[in-house]
Design an enzyme around this catalytic site. Structure first.
Site, short mmCIF file in Angstrom:
data_model
loop_
_atom_site.label_atom_id
_atom_site.label_comp_id
_atom_site.label_asym_id
_atom_site.label_seq_id
_atom_site.Cartn_x
_atom_site.Cartn_y
_atom_site.Cartn_z
N GLU A 152 0.82 -1.21 0.00
CA GLU A 152 0.00 0.00 0.00
C GLU A 152 0.86 1.25 0.00
O GLU A 152 1.97 1.28 0.52
CB GLU A 152 -0.98 -0.02 1.18
CG GLU A 152 -0.35 -0.22 2.53
CD GLU A 152 -1.40 -0.36 3.63
OE1 GLU A 152 -2.10 -1.39 3.64
OE2 GLU A 152 -1.51 0.56 4.45
N CYS A 210 3.54 8.47 0.51
CA CYS A 210 4.14 7.60 1.52
C CYS A 210 4.24 6.20 0.91
O CYS A 210 3.23 5.64 0.49
CB CYS A 210 3.23 7.58 2.76
SG CYS A 210 3.73 6.37 3.99
N CYS A 261 6.70 -6.98 7.37
CA CYS A 261 7.78 -6.42 8.18
C CYS A 261 8.12 -7.41 9.29
O CYS A 261 7.25 -8.14 9.76
CB CYS A 261 7.30 -5.10 8.80
SG CYS A 261 8.54 -4.24 9.79
N CYS A 289 6.62 -4.39 15.93
CA CYS A 289 6.07 -3.35 16.82
C CYS A 289 4.62 -3.70 17.16
O CYS A 289 3.83 -4.06 16.28
CB CYS A 289 6.15 -1.98 16.15
SG CYS A 289 7.84 -1.48 15.79
N CYS A 323 1.43 -2.02 15.44
CA CYS A 323 1.49 -1.83 13.99
C CYS A 323 0.90 -3.02 13.24
O CYS A 323 1.28 -4.17 13.49
CB CYS A 323 2.93 -1.60 13.57
SG CYS A 323 3.11 -1.34 11.80
N CYS A 339 -0.78 2.10 9.25
CA CYS A 339 0.13 1.30 8.43
C CYS A 339 -0.35 -0.13 8.30
O CYS A 339 -0.59 -0.82 9.27
CB CYS A 339 1.50 1.23 9.08
SG CYS A 339 2.22 2.81 9.32
N1 SAH Z 1 9.54 0.76 10.05
C1 SAH Z 1 9.61 2.18 10.00
C2 SAH Z 1 8.65 2.83 9.03
C3 SAH Z 1 7.24 2.31 8.95
S1 SAH Z 1 6.14 2.72 10.24
C4 SAH Z 1 9.46 2.77 11.39
O1 SAH Z 1 9.27 2.01 12.34
O2 SAH Z 1 9.63 3.96 11.55
C5 SAH Z 1 5.85 4.45 10.16
C6 SAH Z 1 5.46 5.09 11.48
O3 SAH Z 1 4.11 4.76 11.84
C7 SAH Z 1 6.32 4.61 12.63
O4 SAH Z 1 6.60 5.69 13.48
C8 SAH Z 1 5.41 3.62 13.32
O5 SAH Z 1 5.84 3.37 14.61
C9 SAH Z 1 4.08 4.30 13.18
N2 SAH Z 1 2.92 3.43 13.37
C10 SAH Z 1 2.75 2.15 12.99
N3 SAH Z 1 1.52 1.70 13.34
C11 SAH Z 1 0.91 2.74 13.95
C12 SAH Z 1 -0.36 2.91 14.54
N4 SAH Z 1 -1.24 1.91 14.58
N5 SAH Z 1 -0.65 4.11 15.08
C13 SAH Z 1 0.24 5.13 15.04
N6 SAH Z 1 1.45 5.03 14.50
C14 SAH Z 1 1.80 3.85 13.96
#
Ligand code: SAH
Length: 354
Positions: free
Chosen positions: A94, A107, A114, A118, A121, A335
């Site tokens: 996406e 973006c 991944c 996290c 996420c 994301c």
């Molecule tokens: N892997 C990279 C880039 C992808 S995530 C990273 O970790 O930075 C992009 C951003 O969105 C990151 O800051 C991530 O922590 C955040 N993110 C992911 N899922 C989220 C969610 N459900 N709510 C808010 N931020 C989120």
């Protein structure tokens, strides 16, 4: 069998060498590069100033990636569009198109899935499928440019995937994206976001690019960060802050800290105080993101009062801070949510026509 080269992932210099080895003149490479990276051709057959026989030969020698848009959602709130693209192997990624006053921003995803895990996420729930090729990262921008008919001025590598876990392809992508013979996007208009792979952050610093590095911090102590992000078991906050200082010293570029506010987890006044201590010694900017809840986890967004209180505290202490606008909140904004829904849902799901 010899694996075919992915022609759109080659820099102009590499393409010149490649075609020279096949007895072609240098201007052919220039023409072809322009078709791929300026005119955004979707296949050799579009390259009408090259002979048909040469185009056919190219089809035998090289692979030419292109994306198929399988779904698009447009936000009624702010016009943000979320695209789901199918890659040549059937995987989907996406990408998001956002319209700002200062220009259009895209973006992009850097991996299919991944492996960083996290907890909040959606992109990581099924693990890593594979890395994206440089061409497949470019294709997301090219396809959106073609579909919208508008120029993209900013690129953020903040979609699905950990870009620094796909380092070599990321760098090749950046080189082609910023090439004056291609789309020529300014390095300063590109942000790469990482969960904090310290050795790679240091390596990126030494490339001395003018791109912005965003660090997904999300917590102010190792203990709290470990609860949200498994990568925190590998690298401490102290190591992260050193890497950020190093990035600034090598590039002169201000770091962005991303901090997703999770209700009752990392949004107290004490968290804000600790964040101030971390941010103060660095030249940085803090971007607060109200966490976007995903149904697989029970995290909730901080309430408005906590978010505002958190921001005020930072501001009072002269930390540069913004609250990220929640673009496309009504369209599976978080994301990986759209891709996951697409992969999981039955074939009866109604797709938008494109
Ligand atoms: N892997 C990279 C880039 C992808 S995530 C990273 O970790 O930075 C992009 C951003 O969105 C990151 O800051 C991530 O922590 C955040 N993110 C992911 N899922 C989220 C969610 N459900 N709510 C808010 N931020 C989120």
């Amino acid at each position: 069998m010899q694996v075919k080269k992915d022609i759109k992932s080659l820099t102009l210099e590499e393409l010149k060498k490649e075609l020279a080895a096949r007895g072609e003149k240098a201007f052919r490479a220039k023409q072809m590069y322009e078709w791929m990276h300026v005119k955004l051709a979707e296949g050799f057959e579009e390259m009408t100033n090259l002979s048909k026989s040469f185009r056919e030969q190219c089809g035998e020698w090289y692979t030419y990636t292109s994306l198929k848009a399988v779904q698009v959602q447009e936000s009624r709130i702010d016009g943000t569009r979320k695209y789901l693209f199918e890659l040549s192997d059937g995987n989907v990624v996406e990408s998001v198109w956002m319209k700002y006053k200062h220009g259009n921003s895209v973006c992009i995803s850097s991996q299919v899935g991944c492996r960083m895990g996290c907890r909040f996420c959606a992109s990581t729930l099924d693990g890593l499928e594979r890395n994206l090729l440089p061409s497949e990262m470019l294709d997301q921008i090219y396809a959106i440019t073609r579909l919208t008919g508008e120029r993209v001025s900013n690129v953020v590598v903040m979609g699905t995937g950990e870009p620094l876990d796909n380092y070599d392809n990321l760098l090749q992508f950046l080189q082609i994206l910023t090439d004056e013979n291609g789309l020529n996007i300014s390095q300063r208009n590109i942000t790469v976001s990482t969960c904090g792979l310290v050795p790679r952050m240091r390596q990126l610093a030494e490339e001395r690019l003018q791109i912005t590095l965003a660090l997904s911090l999300h917590a102010t102590t190792d203990e709290k960060r470990r609860r949200l992000m498994p990568i925190a078991n590998k690298y401490s906050i102290e190591e992260l802050m050193d890497a950020c200082a190093y990035y600034f010293s090598c590039t002169g570029r201000r770091i962005t800290f991303e901090y997703s506010l999770v209700g009752g987890v990392n949004d107290t006044q004490e968290d804000a105080e600790e964040l101030i201590e971390l941010a103060k010694p660095l030249c940085c900017h803090v971007n607060l993101i109200p966490v976007n809840p995903i149904k697989e986890r029970d995290y909730v967004q901080s309430d408005t009062r906590h978010i505002q209180g958190f921001k005020n505290k930072l501001e009072k202490n002269k930390i540069n801070v913004t609250i990220r606008r929640e673009m496309g909140r009504d369209i599976d904004g978080a994301c990986g949510q759209l891709r996951r829904r697409h992969t999981k849902e039955t074939a009866s799901y109604k797709q938008d026509e494109i």
